[in-house]
Design a protein around this motif. Structure first.
Motif, short mmCIF file in Angstrom:
data_model
loop_
_atom_site.label_atom_id
_atom_site.label_comp_id
_atom_site.label_asym_id
_atom_site.label_seq_id
_atom_site.Cartn_x
_atom_site.Cartn_y
_atom_site.Cartn_z
N GLY A 114 48.66 29.49 13.52
CA GLY A 114 48.11 28.77 13.61
C GLY A 114 46.97 29.19 15.27
O GLY A 114 45.69 28.36 15.25
N SER A 115 47.56 30.55 15.62
CA SER A 115 46.11 30.92 16.75
C SER A 115 44.72 31.13 15.97
O SER A 115 43.33 30.56 16.31
CB SER A 115 46.75 32.13 17.41
OG SER A 115 47.67 31.46 17.82
N VAL A 118 43.12 27.52 15.66
CA VAL A 118 42.18 27.87 16.72
C VAL A 118 41.40 28.46 16.79
O VAL A 118 40.07 27.58 17.05
CB VAL A 118 43.80 27.62 18.30
CG1 VAL A 118 42.60 27.62 19.34
CG2 VAL A 118 44.78 26.75 17.74
N HIS A 147 48.37 26.72 22.66
CA HIS A 147 47.47 27.10 21.69
C HIS A 147 47.50 28.53 20.70
O HIS A 147 46.34 28.79 19.90
CB HIS A 147 45.67 27.04 22.20
CG HIS A 147 46.19 25.66 22.16
ND1 HIS A 147 45.74 24.09 21.62
CD2 HIS A 147 45.81 24.86 23.91
CE1 HIS A 147 45.54 23.07 22.63
NE2 HIS A 147 45.54 23.12 23.79
N GLU A 221 47.19 19.16 22.08
CA GLU A 221 48.81 18.72 21.07
C GLU A 221 48.14 17.48 21.28
O GLU A 221 48.87 17.02 22.32
CB GLU A 221 49.97 19.71 21.68
CG GLU A 221 49.71 20.66 21.44
CD GLU A 221 50.33 21.72 22.20
OE1 GLU A 221 51.32 21.87 22.05
OE2 GLU A 221 50.04 22.18 23.72
N VAL A 226 55.28 23.80 22.93
CA VAL A 226 55.85 24.67 23.74
C VAL A 226 56.11 24.60 25.32
O VAL A 226 57.58 24.09 25.91
CB VAL A 226 55.05 25.82 23.59
CG1 VAL A 226 55.37 26.78 24.50
CG2 VAL A 226 55.18 26.92 22.16
N ASP A 254 45.42 19.63 17.89
CA ASP A 254 45.81 20.17 17.36
C ASP A 254 47.34 20.19 16.79
O ASP A 254 48.58 20.02 18.02
CB ASP A 254 46.24 21.97 18.73
CG ASP A 254 46.97 23.18 18.42
OD1 ASP A 254 47.64 22.98 17.54
OD2 ASP A 254 46.91 23.95 19.27
N VAL A 256 49.46 22.05 15.30
CA VAL A 256 50.48 23.56 14.47
C VAL A 256 51.21 22.47 14.38
O VAL A 256 52.10 23.09 13.43
CB VAL A 256 49.71 24.34 15.47
CG1 VAL A 256 50.71 25.27 14.93
CG2 VAL A 256 48.11 24.60 14.95
N MET A 257 52.01 21.75 15.88
CA MET A 257 54.01 22.25 15.97
C MET A 257 53.63 20.20 15.45
O MET A 257 54.88 20.21 14.90
CB MET A 257 54.05 21.93 16.94
CG MET A 257 55.77 22.02 16.88
SD MET A 257 56.67 22.71 18.41
CE MET A 257 56.96 24.15 19.19
N LYS A 283 52.69 26.69 10.31
CA LYS A 283 53.67 25.71 10.61
C LYS A 283 54.45 25.02 9.33
O LYS A 283 54.24 25.92 8.65
CB LYS A 283 54.30 25.73 11.67
CG LYS A 283 53.68 25.76 13.55
CD LYS A 283 54.95 25.84 13.97
CE LYS A 283 54.61 26.63 15.56
NZ LYS A 283 55.23 27.37 16.03
#
Ligand code: PLP
Length: 428
Positions: A114-115, A118, A147, A221, A226, A254, A256-257, A283
Motif C-alpha cells: 500500500g505505501s 501511495v 495512507h 479512503e 484505520v 486510496d 488499499v483496504m 491488501k
C-alpha cells in the motif's frame, strides 16, 4: 526460553511489532490458518473477524492460490520491469485488473504494498502537472486518514490528528490536511444533514485559499479504515468529485483496504458511481498471500507522463505475486465475493443494531459491506468516548475467548471503536 514458542522475550527484545509497545513480548503467535479460522502455536483456534489487517479477503489456505504461486515459482521466480524487461504474468495481471477497475483507469504501476502504491500516486500526480509546466504540487488529505508509513504516505496520513508525524523530523513539503467526513466526531461541530457536507465544502475552500494552481491532488479512503471503519455521508464523494473536476485537482482514491470486495463492491468508489483519476490498491489484490500492490491511473495521466521517468521498485510486477493476484481476481469474480460481503455485512450490521444498539455503552454502529464498527461510549447523548483501555480490554477478552476483532482508540481513530473486518468468504 523455549525456541519453539515464538511468544517469548527474545521476540519482544529483537523484533519490532507495529502498534505494540517496543520491547514487550507479543500477545499471540499464529501457526496455521484455514478458511476464517487461525490456530496459534499452542493449538488454540480463533475466528478471525479482522482478516488480520483487513487483508486476508479470501480466507486462509486456499489451495488454488497456493498452487498458482508454486507453479509460477517453478517456472520463473523473478524478472524486473525496469529497463524494458517484462514478464507475461505481470501483463496478464494488469489485464485482469483492467477488467475490474473503473473504466478509463487501465494504466498501472506495480508495487509491493500500500505505501509504495501511495508514493507512486503522489509522484505521478506531481509529474503529471510538471510535464505540463505547472507547479501544482500540494497534496490534500484528511485528518483521521491512513495512507501508510513511508515518508510521503505517512505525511499524508492524518490519523490521530497527526500523531504519526511526531518526532520524525521535518516532513516533506506540500502536504495539507482537512477535517474528515467522520460525522460522529465532526471537527466542525455540526450535525448531518444540516451541515450540508461542510467537510466537502471545506475541501473547495482549501483549494481556493491555497490557489488551485498549486494543488496537485486530493487523496482519501472511500471509507476510513484505520480511522475506525467509518463510511462517509452519501453526498460526500459526488460533491468531492465535482470539486476536484472544477479546480483541476486529481482525485486519488486510496482503495488499499476498501478494494477487492471489502465494502460490498469490487471497489468502494462504485458505491457512489465515482471514477477517481488514480486508484491505489494492495491488501486484497493477493488476499495477503504475497506482498503486492498496484496503482491504476487514467488515460490522460498516462499520456502526460509518457516517456522515461524515475519511478519503480525492484519487486514491481513480481511474477509470483502477479500469479497470486491473477488467481485471486478470478476467485473474486467467480465466487461473487463482493456480493457475499454485501449480504453478510448487512446481516451483521442488522444484528449489531438489534442486539448491541440498545446498550447504553454502544453507539455509531456503521460501515459498508464487511468493514464495520461501533463506538464504546460512557454517555450516548454527549457522545463521550470510553477510555481507550476499555476497547483494548474488549479486544483482549475477545482474543482470550477465541475471536479476533480490532479495537481502534484515540491513537488511531477518534473515540474507542471495535471493528469487524473478517475475510469476505465468511458465511451466515
Ligand atoms: N492505505 C490504506 C488505506 C491502508 O489501510 C494501508 C494499510 O493499512 C496503507 C495505505 C498502507 O499499506 P501498507 O501497509 O501495505 O504499506
Amino acid at each position: 526460553m523455549n525456541p519453539g514458542n515464538t511468544v517469548n522475550d527474545w521476540d519482544g527484545d529483537h523484533i519490532i511489532h507495529p502498534l505494540h509497545p517496543v520491547g514487550q513480548s507479543p500477545r499471540v503467535a499464529m501457526e496455521k490458518g484455514h478458511g476464517v479460522v487461525l490456530q496459534d502455536t499452542e493449538g488454540k483456534e480463533y475466528l478471525d473477524c479482522r482478516a488480520q489487517l483487513a487483508c486476508v479477503n479470501l480466507g486462509y489456505g486456499r489451495q488454488e492460490i497456493i498452487d498458482a504461486v508454486v507453479e509460477q515459482m517453478n517456472k520463473l521466480q523473478y524478472t524486473t520491469l525496469f529497463h524494458g524487461f517484462t514478464n507475461p504474468v505481470a501483463v496478464e495481471c494488469a489485464q485482469r485488473l483492467a477488467g475490474i477497475v473503473p473504466e478509463g483507469l487501465a494504466h498501472f504501476v506495480f508495487t509491493s504494498g500500500g505505501s509504495e502504491s501511495v508514493e507512486s500516486a503522489f509522484r505521478i500526480a506531481r509529474l503529471f502537472w510538471h510535464y505540463q509546466s505547472r507547479d501544482k504540487h500540494k497534496i490534500i488529505s484528511l485528518y483521521d486518514s491512513y495512507h501508510g508509513l513511508s515518508l510521503g504516505a505517512a505525511t499524508a496520513t492524518g490519523m490521530g490528528k497527526g500523531a504519526v508525524w511526531s518526532g520524525t523530523g521535518p516532513a516533506p513539503a506540500g502536504f495539507l490536511h482537512i477535517p474528515s467526513y467522520d460525522c460522529y466526531h465532526c471537527m466542525f461541530g455540526k450535525d448531518y444533514p444540516g451541515c450540508d457536507i461542510q467537510c466537502a465544502r471545506f475541501l473547495e475552500e482549501t483549494i481556493v485559499k491555497e490557489g488551485p494552481d498549486s494543488v496537485a491532488a486530493f487523496i482519501a479512503e472511500p471509507e476510513l479504515g484505520v480511522g475506525g471503519m467509518i463510511p462517509p455521508p452519501p453526498e460526500y464523494w459526488p460533491r468531492v468529485r465535482d470539486i476536484c473536476t472544477t479546480h483541476n485537482v486529481l482525485l486519488i482514491a486510496d482503495e488499499v483496504m476498501t478494494g477487492f470486495g471489502r465494502t460490498g463492491k469490487m471497489f468502494a468508489m462504485e458505491n457512489w458511481g465515482i471514477r477517481p483519476d488514480m486508484m491505489v490498491m494492495a491488501k486484497g489484490i493477493t488476499s495477503a498471500y504475497l506482498p503486492f500492490g498496484a496503482m491504476a491511473f487514467s488515460d490522460d495521466i498516462f499520456e502526460a507522463v509518457k516517456g522515461t521517468y524515475m519511478l519503480g521498485f525492484t519487486y514491481a510486477g513480481h511474477p509470483v505475486c502477479a500469479a497470486a493476484s491473477i488467481k485471486c481476481i478470478d476467485i473474486y469474480r467467480k465466487e461473487e465475493i463482493a456480493e457475499n460481503a454485501a449480504r453478510v455485512g448487512k446481516h451483521v450490521l442488522d444484528r449489531l443494531h438489534a442486539e448491541f444498539g440498545p446498550m447504553p455503552c454502544v453507539d455509531n454502529i456503521s460501515g459498508l459491506g464487511l468493514m464495520l464498527g461501533f463506538n464504546l461510549v460512557s454517555d450516548k447523548a454527549a457522545r463521550t468516548s470510553m477510555a481507550p483501555e476499555v476497547s483494548a480490554d474488549v479486544e483482549n477478552r475477545a482474543l482470550a475467548g477465541g475471536v479476533l476483532v480490532r479495537c481502534m482508540n484515540p491513537a488511531t481513530a477518534p473515540g474507542s471503536r471495535i471493528c469487524f473486518t473478517p475475510p469476505l468468504t465468511m458465511t451466515i
